[in-house]
Design an enzyme around this catalytic site. Structure first.
Site, mmCIF file in Angstrom:
data_model
loop_
_atom_site.group_PDB
_atom_site.id
_atom_site.type_symbol
_atom_site.label_atom_id
_atom_site.label_comp_id
_atom_site.label_asym_id
_atom_site.label_seq_id
_atom_site.Cartn_x
_atom_site.Cartn_y
_atom_site.Cartn_z
ATOM 1 N N VAL A 1 0.797 -1.228 0.000
ATOM 2 C CA VAL A 1 0.000 0.000 0.000
ATOM 3 C C VAL A 1 0.832 1.281 0.000
ATOM 4 O O VAL A 1 0.294 2.357 -0.256
ATOM 5 C CB VAL A 1 -0.968 0.057 1.209
ATOM 6 N N TYR A 2 2.111 1.194 0.290
ATOM 7 C CA TYR A 2 2.909 2.417 0.361
ATOM 8 C C TYR A 2 3.005 3.071 -1.011
ATOM 9 O O TYR A 2 3.518 2.468 -1.967
ATOM 10 C CB TYR A 2 4.306 2.136 0.892
ATOM 11 N N SER A 3 2.497 4.291 -1.092
ATOM 12 C CA SER A 3 2.479 5.052 -2.355
ATOM 13 C C SER A 3 1.922 4.210 -3.496
ATOM 14 O O SER A 3 2.442 4.202 -4.609
ATOM 15 C CB SER A 3 3.886 5.558 -2.696
#
Length: 323
Positions: A60-62
């Site tokens: 989910v990061y960026s």
């Protein structure tokens, strides 16, 4: 660099883990403060040169771009067998049904997407980002077991949840002979110590490695209270974690650091590193001194008096960071 084994495994990791949430396309996702690929490269180089071999990211990061950058940069600088790469699954990656969670469908889709973005055939540590109360735990555990048996992950880990939930997952894995979690990535630092009540004793009892996130409390322990950065201005999740009453502990870190003649970050990290069961705090870095301070903290040994002074102002907090 110091190295240790992750929990009860034979996997050797550096005692500092580089958190890669700071690296990603700022135009994707909600991390407006993240660094793009070119700006990120020096930090991976600095980490490798310091002996760090452990790198943590998440799908989910960026919106996946953190995995893309982490994989491209690391594999361009080091041999895959020398790296310990961790990522996570659970958060929403696309709209609509089955775009998030820990169902078998989601896990089987997301591991393949993560491997594609990372540019590798396997991850060393595949972690569930949070507990998923909507999916039967047996379904999640068997899917993770199959991911390991397919060779797509070497180990599995978990992140912030209630201790009873983690105990249930460990019990069910043992009951069915499925792959067991080897690590817990939880929220733990000088101004949030609720994990000491149940989760940390559980991990020590069960031989689970502990790799805390936000060991510097989103940077609050590394600077005077009230001093803001670009990240603190836009980090909505971080704004929910701490409160005005934490100022006293932050001030106490400053006092110890001043007497020592070292940066505050080294004091706060040295305290986390000294806690029983902690293997490797996860440290973010967007400036060179962030990494150099983290590595230097390994050589800081706090006295009993200093530790007592740092711990004394603590007051109980509402449980935070599980969402």
């Amino acid at each position: 660099m110091e190295y240790t084994t992750l929990g009860g495994t034979g996997l050797q990791i550096s005692r500092i883990c580089l958190g890669c949430m700071s690296y990603g396309d700022p135009a994707r996702g909600t991390h407006e403060w993240s660094l793009d690929e070119e700006a990120s490269k020096p930090f991976f180089r600095q980490a490798l040169d310091a002996g760090i071999n452990f790198f943590d990211t998440a799908n989910v990061y960026s919106a996946g771009s953190s995995e893309e950058i982490t994989g491209r940069v690391l594999l361009g600088m080091a041999r895959r067998e020398d790296l310990v790469i961790a990522t996570k699954v659970r958060g929403r990656m696309r709209p609509g049904p089955n775009g998030e969670g820990l169902s078998r469908k989601a896990i089987m889709s997301e591991i393949d997407d993560s491997l594609r973005r990372l540019g590798t055939d396997y991850v060393d540590l595949y972690q569930i980002h949070r507990f998923d109360g909507r999916t039967p735990p047996e379904e999640t555990l068997e899917a993770l077991h199959d991911v390991v048996k397919a060779g797509k992950a070497r180990y599995i880990g978990a992140s912030s949840m209630h201790a009873w939930q983690f105990a249930k997952l460990l019990y069910l894995a043992d009951l069915h002979g499925w792959t067991r979690f080897v690590s817990m990535q939880n929220h733990y630092n000088l101004i949030y110590r609720e994990e000491e009540r149940e989760m940390l004793p559980l991990c020590r009892d069960q031989g689970i490695g502990v790799i805390p996130w936000s060991p510097l409390a989103r940077g609050r322990l590394a600077r005077p209270w009230g001093e803001v950065t670009d990240r603190t201005e836009t980090d909505e999740f971080g704004k929910t974690l701490y409160e005005e009453g934490d100022r006293t502990t932050v001030d106490r870190v400053g006092e110890v650091a001043e007497r020592r003649g070292i940066p505050r970050a080294q004091v706060a990290l040295a305290w986390v590193l000294a806690q029983p069961g902690v293997d490797a705090p996860i440290v973010g870095a967007t400036k060179p001194h962030h990494l150099s301070d983290a590595v230097a903290a390994l050589d800081v040994e706090l006295s009993d008096e200093e530790s007592k002074a740092l711990e004394e102002p603590y007051r109980p907090h509402p449980v935070r960071g599980f969402a």
